[in-house]
Design an enzyme around this catalytic site. Structure first.
Site, PDB file in Angstrom:
ATOM      1  N   ARG A 278       0.857  -1.207   0.000  1.00  0.00           N
ATOM      2  CA  ARG A 278       0.000   0.000   0.000  1.00  0.00           C
ATOM      3  C   ARG A 278       0.882   1.242   0.000  1.00  0.00           C
ATOM      4  O   ARG A 278       0.625   2.214  -0.687  1.00  0.00           O
ATOM      5  CB  ARG A 278      -0.925  -0.003   1.207  1.00  0.00           C
TER       6      ARG A 278
ATOM      7  N   ASP B 171       0.273  -6.857  -3.285  1.00  0.00           N
ATOM      8  CA  ASP B 171      -1.154  -6.630  -3.036  1.00  0.00           C
ATOM      9  C   ASP B 171      -1.741  -5.907  -4.237  1.00  0.00           C
ATOM     10  O   ASP B 171      -1.036  -5.684  -5.243  1.00  0.00           O
ATOM     11  CB  ASP B 171      -1.369  -5.826  -1.733  1.00  0.00           C
TER      12      ASP B 171
ATOM     13  N   HIS C 239      -6.079 -10.230  -3.750  1.00  0.00           N
ATOM     14  CA  HIS C 239      -5.043  -9.210  -3.474  1.00  0.00           C
ATOM     15  C   HIS C 239      -3.913  -9.289  -4.505  1.00  0.00           C
ATOM     16  O   HIS C 239      -2.741  -9.131  -4.174  1.00  0.00           O
ATOM     17  CB  HIS C 239      -4.484  -9.393  -2.053  1.00  0.00           C
TER      18      HIS C 239
ATOM     19  N   ASP D 105      -6.488 -14.364   2.242  1.00  0.00           N
ATOM     20  CA  ASP D 105      -7.547 -13.564   2.866  1.00  0.00           C
ATOM     21  C   ASP D 105      -8.425 -12.891   1.815  1.00  0.00           C
ATOM     22  O   ASP D 105      -8.017 -12.696   0.669  1.00  0.00           O
ATOM     23  CB  ASP D 105      -6.928 -12.488   3.782  1.00  0.00           C
ATOM     24  N   GLU D 106      -9.627 -12.545   2.251  1.00  0.00           N
ATOM     25  CA  GLU D 106     -10.526 -11.649   1.508  1.00  0.00           C
ATOM     26  C   GLU D 106     -10.577 -11.969   0.005  1.00  0.00           C
ATOM     27  O   GLU D 106     -10.248 -11.122  -0.823  1.00  0.00           O
ATOM     28  CB  GLU D 106     -10.073 -10.197   1.724  1.00  0.00           C
TER      29      GLU D 106
ATOM     30  N   TRP E 206      -6.541 -13.437  12.222  1.00  0.00           N
ATOM     31  CA  TRP E 206      -6.554 -11.972  12.203  1.00  0.00           C
ATOM     32  C   TRP E 206      -7.932 -11.373  12.436  1.00  0.00           C
ATOM     33  O   TRP E 206      -8.053 -10.272  12.966  1.00  0.00           O
ATOM     34  CB  TRP E 206      -5.970 -11.453  10.887  1.00  0.00           C
TER      35      TRP E 206
ATOM     36  N   TYR F 150      -3.481  -5.164  15.576  1.00  0.00           N
ATOM     37  CA  TYR F 150      -3.401  -4.357  14.361  1.00  0.00           C
ATOM     38  C   TYR F 150      -2.901  -2.967  14.748  1.00  0.00           C
ATOM     39  O   TYR F 150      -3.625  -2.152  15.326  1.00  0.00           O
ATOM     40  CB  TYR F 150      -4.755  -4.321  13.633  1.00  0.00           C
TER      41      TYR F 150
ATOM     42  N   ASP G 289      -2.077  -0.592  12.868  1.00  0.00           N
ATOM     43  CA  ASP G 289      -2.530   0.534  12.047  1.00  0.00           C
ATOM     44  C   ASP G 289      -3.772   1.161  12.677  1.00  0.00           C
ATOM     45  O   ASP G 289      -4.182   2.257  12.296  1.00  0.00           O
ATOM     46  CB  ASP G 289      -2.823   0.117  10.595  1.00  0.00           C
TER      47      ASP G 289
ATOM     48  N   TRP H 241      -0.369  -2.432   8.727  1.00  0.00           N
ATOM     49  CA  TRP H 241      -0.915  -2.237   7.381  1.00  0.00           C
ATOM     50  C   TRP H 241      -0.799  -0.756   7.073  1.00  0.00           C
ATOM     51  O   TRP H 241      -0.943   0.085   7.971  1.00  0.00           O
ATOM     52  CB  TRP H 241      -2.374  -2.692   7.336  1.00  0.00           C
ATOM     53  N   THR H 242      -0.566  -0.435   5.786  1.00  0.00           N
ATOM     54  CA  THR H 242      -0.145   0.948   5.546  1.00  0.00           C
ATOM     55  C   THR H 242      -1.048   1.733   4.585  1.00  0.00           C
ATOM     56  O   THR H 242      -0.578   2.658   3.932  1.00  0.00           O
ATOM     57  CB  THR H 242       1.308   0.966   5.020  1.00  0.00           C
ATOM     58  N   GLU H 243      -2.330   1.367   4.527  1.00  0.00           N
ATOM     59  CA  GLU H 243      -3.212   2.174   3.672  1.00  0.00           C
ATOM     60  C   GLU H 243      -3.079   3.666   4.031  1.00  0.00           C
ATOM     61  O   GLU H 243      -2.982   4.516   3.151  1.00  0.00           O
ATOM     62  CB  GLU H 243      -4.668   1.747   3.847  1.00  0.00           C
TER      63      GLU H 243
HETATM   64  C1  ACM Z   1      -5.924  -8.852   6.506  1.00  0.00           C
HETATM   65  O1  ACM Z   1      -5.896  -7.934   7.347  1.00  0.00           O
HETATM   66  N1  ACM Z   1      -6.658  -8.725   5.396  1.00  0.00           N
HETATM   67  C2  ACM Z   1      -5.188 -10.082   6.713  1.00  0.00           C
END
Ligand code: ACM
Ligand code: ZN
Length: 541
Positions: free
Chosen positions: A165, A194, A264, A327-328, A400, A425, A427, A475-477
């Protein structure tokens, strides 16, 4: 002179150690050591000489660097103390023993990691000048005589940094590794790919970085309709990555690279559109969202691609674990893709009461990649979604979305690493006054909450050995700069380091907080790290 040394040595021999009651007469060490026996008297570290006996070349190097810092910090001070590092093969991997007498410190370890962690402990017992080698004769360089026998509670003590990100230069990554070594953290989970950028050079697929490494701008703040119009990106060459692997190894840290799949992956699809179900064209994402486009797993060419990518990844990163994401993964494209539907039919996959055929298709992908990596001698870690449906034995779950994934995994015989977002987390906002903080993804995870986390809660006793450890994730969004990364980590990762390393009975938030304020934050700031000071105004409940 000689006779004085002999007399001092004789006095050293008389130092008596006595077990200190839990949390009584505590030491300024984070994470708190497992066993401490207090002695009487002090060792004067100023001007002490550092020696080694029987260590490896790599250990010699780290001990020498410590000795150089101590010499520089001591300026011209004349000391008579000695710090001697030795092997003790009876100690566990990562364990160490430090015996501090009045004129001698004996340090024992059986591995490089043990030596690195012993140095981290010794530094914490000295004034902050030891970190930068800055002379500070006015500071108190006396260290209490004490015996420390230390080893970690958990084997996996991790930090995740999302470099997709936002991209962080190698020197900034190294600064995170330095801080990990200060707090005895041993796994750097490197989120390298990603939807927003592919950051690892793969020689067989140059477009992954030439095209997939760059996006056409980034949304501004929270406005998903906006775009700052600035082309953004970067990537690491394999040479740089190998250099980081070596740098981390010197600090007792293994790198767990993550190639997130089958979702991703829009950065890879943009570079090689045939990898997607629709054939594209695709565009790297510029907003913080989950993409519908995922890897087309109905086509053999997708698995050939993965095999090639993992061949190069395994060549760069020598360790046991490779993270394969999982994930996702929205199933929309697979539902509408002739190739994916043909694969479902060929495999005889059907909807069940709980999961769709497409969930089982993801199980098929996980199992194939697991096998692919097993043939290269590696094990996989995946996010807790890989548990959905039927997971093949041997995978490690990273829990997570909460603690449930880790609990379910352990109960079913899978290893698990805990990183529940509500505790780990980093972030998430660390203050109850978000308006005073830099922009963040929201939520509220104060340092005290990180500290309070108990990873074995809810895990039946017979399954507890499946919990390999835990990690803090950045996480760096919303985190675009290196100093913002540091701010989100520090001091929360110190709190998590005690959860990862120390005995639960030794946890004491008041002791930890006082030490962080008095010693750890000043030491970190003397090294130029940007730290968050919310802990100083936190009211303890
Ligand atoms: C995640 O935070 N999507 C692993
Ligand atoms: Zn498909």
């Amino acid at each position: 002179m000689k006779s004085i040394r002999i007399m001092l040595a004789a006095i050293c021999g008389l130092v008596m150690f006595s077990s200190c009651a839990k949390n009584e007469g505590t030491l300024p060490i984070v994470p708190y050591p497992q066993h401490v026996e207090m002695g009487s008297g002090h060792f004067n570290a100023l001007g002490a000489e550092v020696e080694t006996e029987g260590l490896t070349d790599m250990e010699e190097k780290v001990v020498e660097a410590f000795g150089d810092l101590l010499e520089a910090a001591s300026a011209d001070a004349d000391g008579c103390g000695k710090i001697i590092f030795r092997r003790d093969a009876s100690l566990d991997k990562e364990a160490f023993r430090i015996r501090i007498g009045r004129c001698r410190i004996n340090v024992y370890s059986s591995t490089h990691s043990g030596t690195v962690f012993a140095i981290a402990t010794l530094k914490q017992l000295m004034p902050a000048g030891i970190y930068s080698g800055t002379p500070d004769e006015a500071a108190d360089w006396s260290i209490p005589c004490v015996e420390i026998n230390d080893s970690p509670r958990f084997g996996h003590r991790g930090v995740l940094l999302d470099c997709s990100r936002h991209f962080f230069e190698i020197d900034e990554v190294k600064k995170i590794l330095d801080v990990m070594a200060m707090y005895k953290l041993n796994r750097f989970h490197w989120h390298l790919t990603d939807d927003h950028g592919w950051r690892v050079e793969i020689k067989k697929y140059p477009l992954l970085t030439e095209v997939g490494g760059w996006r056409n701008g980034t949304m501004i703040g929270w406005d998903a309709k906006s775009n700052d119009g600035i082309r953004y990106g970067g990537f690491y060459t394999q040479e740089q990555l190998r250099d980081v692997v070596a740098y981390a190894a010197e600090r007792g840290i293994e790198i767990v690279p993550e190639i997130d799949l089958p979702a991703h992956l829009v950065s890879a699809l943009t570079a090689y559109p045939h990898l997607g179900c629709t054939g594209g064209p695709y565009q790297l994402m510029t907003v913080w969202d989950i993409a519908k486009d995922v890897l087309c797993v109905g086509k053999e060419s997708s698995f050939e691609f993965l095999e090639d990518v993992f061949t190069e990844i395994c060549d760069i990163f020598p360790y046991e674990y490779i993270h394969i994401g999982g994930d996702e993964c929205p199933k929309l494209r697979w539902e509408n893709c002739p190739a994916c539907q043909a694969k479902i039919k060929e495999l005889g996959l059907k909807d069940s009461d709980k999961w769709t055929a497409e969930h089982y298709l993801q199980n098929y992908v996980t199992a194939r990649v697991q096998k692919m990596l097993a043939e290269k001698g590696r094990k996989v870690i995946g996010w807790d979604e890989i548990l959905e449906g039927d997971l093949e034995p041997g995978a490690t779950i990273m829990s997570w979305r909460g603690v449930e994934g880790g609990i379910e995994a352990a109960k079913n015989g899978f290893d698990a690493i805990m990183t529940p977002c509500g505790y780990c987390y980093l972030d998430y906002c660390q203050s109850d006054k978000p308006e005073e903080e830099p922009i963040s993804i929201g939520h509220y995870v104060p340092v005290e909450k990180c500290y309070a986390y108990e990873p074995l809660d809810g895990i039946p006793e017979e399954a507890q050995s499946h919990i390999l450890g835990l990690q803090g994730n950045v996480w760096t969004e919303f985190i675009a700069t290196p100093d913002h990364v540091q701010y989100m980590l520090l001091p929360r990762i110190l709190a998590l380091s005690e959860v990862m390393w120390s005995s639960p009975e030794d946890k004491d938030y008041e002791r930890f907080k006082a030490d962080v304020i008095a010693h750890q934050l000043p030491a970190l700031e003397s090294l130029g790290y940007r730290c968050c000071h919310v802990i100083e105004r936190e009211k303890t409940e």
